[in-house]
Design an enzyme around this catalytic site. Sequence first.
Site, short mmCIF file in Angstrom:
data_model
loop_
_atom_site.label_atom_id
_atom_site.label_comp_id
_atom_site.label_asym_id
_atom_site.label_seq_id
_atom_site.Cartn_x
_atom_site.Cartn_y
_atom_site.Cartn_z
N ASP A 45 -5.89 -0.68 10.60
CA ASP A 45 -6.82 -1.58 10.52
C ASP A 45 -6.34 -2.76 9.92
O ASP A 45 -7.18 -3.73 9.43
CB ASP A 45 -7.73 -1.16 9.42
CG ASP A 45 -7.44 -0.52 8.41
OD1 ASP A 45 -6.07 -0.20 8.25
OD2 ASP A 45 -8.34 -0.64 7.29
N ASP B 154 -0.86 -1.79 9.63
CA ASP B 154 -1.29 -0.54 10.02
C ASP B 154 -2.45 -0.55 10.71
O ASP B 154 -3.00 -1.48 11.52
CB ASP B 154 -1.66 0.27 8.60
CG ASP B 154 -2.95 -0.16 8.00
OD1 ASP B 154 -3.19 -1.54 8.03
OD2 ASP B 154 -3.70 0.49 7.26
N LYS C 22 -7.25 -5.55 0.91
CA LYS C 22 -5.92 -6.03 1.30
C LYS C 22 -5.63 -6.50 2.53
O LYS C 22 -6.41 -6.38 3.46
CB LYS C 22 -4.96 -4.79 0.84
CG LYS C 22 -5.29 -3.49 1.71
CD LYS C 22 -4.31 -2.22 1.33
CE LYS C 22 -4.35 -1.15 1.83
NZ LYS C 22 -5.62 -0.33 1.57
N ASP D 227 -4.61 -3.78 7.43
CA ASP D 227 -4.69 -4.32 5.78
C ASP D 227 -3.45 -3.95 5.19
O ASP D 227 -3.13 -4.55 3.94
CB ASP D 227 -6.15 -3.93 5.02
CG ASP D 227 -6.16 -2.18 5.15
OD1 ASP D 227 -5.23 -1.54 5.86
OD2 ASP D 227 -6.97 -1.69 4.58
N ARG D 228 -2.44 -3.20 5.72
CA ARG D 228 -1.34 -2.85 5.07
C ARG D 228 -0.10 -3.69 5.62
O ARG D 228 -0.40 -4.39 6.78
CB ARG D 228 -0.96 -1.42 5.21
CG ARG D 228 -1.81 -0.39 4.59
CD ARG D 228 -1.21 1.01 4.71
NE ARG D 228 -2.03 1.78 4.06
CZ ARG D 228 -1.87 3.09 3.67
NH1 ARG D 228 -0.53 3.37 3.66
NH2 ARG D 228 -2.70 3.84 2.91
N SER E 84 -7.72 3.82 9.32
CA SER E 84 -6.75 3.17 8.66
C SER E 84 -5.22 3.64 9.34
O SER E 84 -4.91 3.79 10.45
CB SER E 84 -6.60 3.30 7.21
OG SER E 84 -5.64 2.32 6.81
N HIS E 85 -4.34 4.14 8.36
CA HIS E 85 -2.88 4.52 8.68
C HIS E 85 -3.14 6.01 9.37
O HIS E 85 -2.11 6.35 9.77
CB HIS E 85 -2.22 4.47 7.50
CG HIS E 85 -2.62 5.33 6.58
ND1 HIS E 85 -3.70 5.12 5.82
CD2 HIS E 85 -2.21 6.74 6.01
CE1 HIS E 85 -3.83 6.14 4.76
NE2 HIS E 85 -2.87 6.94 5.03
C1 VG1 Z 1 -4.09 5.69 0.05
C2 VG1 Z 1 -3.30 4.81 -0.50
C3 VG1 Z 1 -4.07 3.95 -1.39
C4 VG1 Z 1 -4.82 3.03 -0.36
C5 VG1 Z 1 -5.70 3.91 0.48
C6 VG1 Z 1 -6.31 2.98 1.59
O1 VG1 Z 1 -4.83 6.46 -0.67
O2 VG1 Z 1 -2.31 5.58 -1.47
O3 VG1 Z 1 -3.21 3.17 -2.23
O4 VG1 Z 1 -5.67 2.35 -1.08
O5 VG1 Z 1 -4.65 4.86 1.20
O6 VG1 Z 1 -5.72 2.55 2.36
P1 VG1 Z 1 -4.58 8.12 -1.09
O7 VG1 Z 1 -5.91 8.23 -1.67
O8 VG1 Z 1 -4.48 8.80 0.12
O9 VG1 Z 1 -3.35 8.11 -1.99
V1 VG1 Z 1 -5.75 2.39 4.04
O10 VG1 Z 1 -4.90 1.14 4.58
O11 VG1 Z 1 -5.26 4.01 4.51
O12 VG1 Z 1 -7.53 1.89 4.18
CO CO Z 2 -5.26 0.38 6.25
#
Ligand code: VG1
Ligand code: CO
Length: 545
Positions: A280, A278, A377, A282-283, A113-114
Amino acid sequence: MTIQTVPTTPFPGQRPGTSGLRKKVTVFQQANYLENFVQALFDTLADRHGQTLVLGGDGRFHNRVAVQTILRMAAANGFARVLVGQGGLLSTPAVSAVIRKHQAFGGIVLSASHNPGGPDGDFGIKYNISNGGPAPESVTEAVYARTQQLTEYHILDGVGDIDLSRLGAVDLGGMAVEVIDPVSDYAELMESLFDFPAMRAWFAAGHRMRFDAMCAASGPYARRILEGTLGAPVGTVINGEPLEDFGGHHPDPNPAHAAELMATMSGPEAPDFGAASDGDADRNMILGRDFVVTPSDSLAVMAAHAQRVPGYAAGLSGIARSMPTSCAADAVARALGIPAYETPTGWKFFGNLLDAGRVTLCGEESYGTGSGHVREKDGLWAVLFWLNLLAATGQSVPELVRAHWARFGRHYYSRHDWEGVPTDRADALMAALREALPSLPGQVLGDGLQVETADDFAYTDPVDGSTSSRQGVRLILAGGSRIVFRLSGTGTEGATLRVYLERFEGDASRHDLDPQTALAGLIEAADRVARIREFTGLSGPAVIT
Ligand code: VG1
Ligand code: CO
């Protein structure tokens, strides 16, 4: 071509976090590391035989290697068909859309992801179930348990790599591998939800937009839909080519990491609308000219105006937000007379509510927004939703948000991330906070900051009754202000302490403050009550959003 059974031994720590298993690329490159996790997953899916799997990733480094391995393992483990995105690419929301449209058994998304990518960056793998959504904790915990007992895995031997550049089906040891266009199913779904003619007219009238794909998965989707179907000028999408290292940046759409877009969106000549997504896809981040929309406000504005968007014209059944997300959406739910749900952090907790039809819109403070159209998302969906609102109302982003505050009040909001905290110190901080919980109610943490309630958030899913505890320490103060503390479940180095701060302001003459100023008292109180500097040894948060 034969099925090979390879002996292996367990790796410690293959426990999925908030969103899948995320580790350094170098960890995933160890012999058998990916294979073990995938075999554990397949072993857990007892009825996988003869089924269809969806497979794709955000294109980061190691994606191509991992896709080939998983294809050979899927063939050896009884799947009948795998739908794989061309080039191994599929965004997270597209995987969800493809699973649902083709009624697949499940899907594997390769993404961290990010988190940054490249040989020294992060890699990840997550599993989505047949509703298109992230596997619930019951599944991820079973997979983890299986990883700890694994003695062998199965893989097709004696075959070369599948050519993923060519669309169409090929046979792999009796399993069909169908290379699909990663964009078309998703684009078709978007067209069914939004008023494309009105959005096309918005561009045709000369309005300008900048979409920063951050060299990640959303590029091909955004180009096809915005610059293709909607007729936005070429150059509307920047950083639209997915790169294995995301150009060396954090593919994280927030003001801190999307600096290029922030600069573009400032000044009188800036485009009318700015957005980013981001790794992937989804953000999403939503910007106006010299104006940043916080994700919590974004969810609330979308909810308040949803009926202007064709796909939501019938209204919303309910709204869900993660616990640390601001209460702005709750105010809209009250006004609409629909239920509001508060869930733990992570999209997997929205799945049951969406499946049961209890909610239509969901959101997280971490730049995540989505609806029942998929079970993830969805970054570009949120951007198109806003674009539809701009086209339908003729208003600008700041006008929409300011009018929203005037009607509902403003929930000032910020998240402070303390990164790179040694794990033992982060754990000690949380333990101390949890211990202090019974003594906190009644305490005054600063001017007008009396603690009303203090707890460790626990959730009982109203649909299946499953429970999740220890989801974050929250302090609710007089007037509804909140401070929430939790540790990240997506990082790969040390611990990240997230501190979430929220204060409601009903007075419209006080809606134009800098959030850091508006929240200064809470920020100080959070440090004092959790002794953040003392425990972490850090002088300040690394990222403020
Ligand atoms: C973070 C965010 C959470 C989100 C998750 C996955 O998790 O706070 O809201 O669902 O990333 O997003 P954490 O446990 O680091 O707070 V993604 O776009 O990174 O799959
Ligand atoms: Co993501």
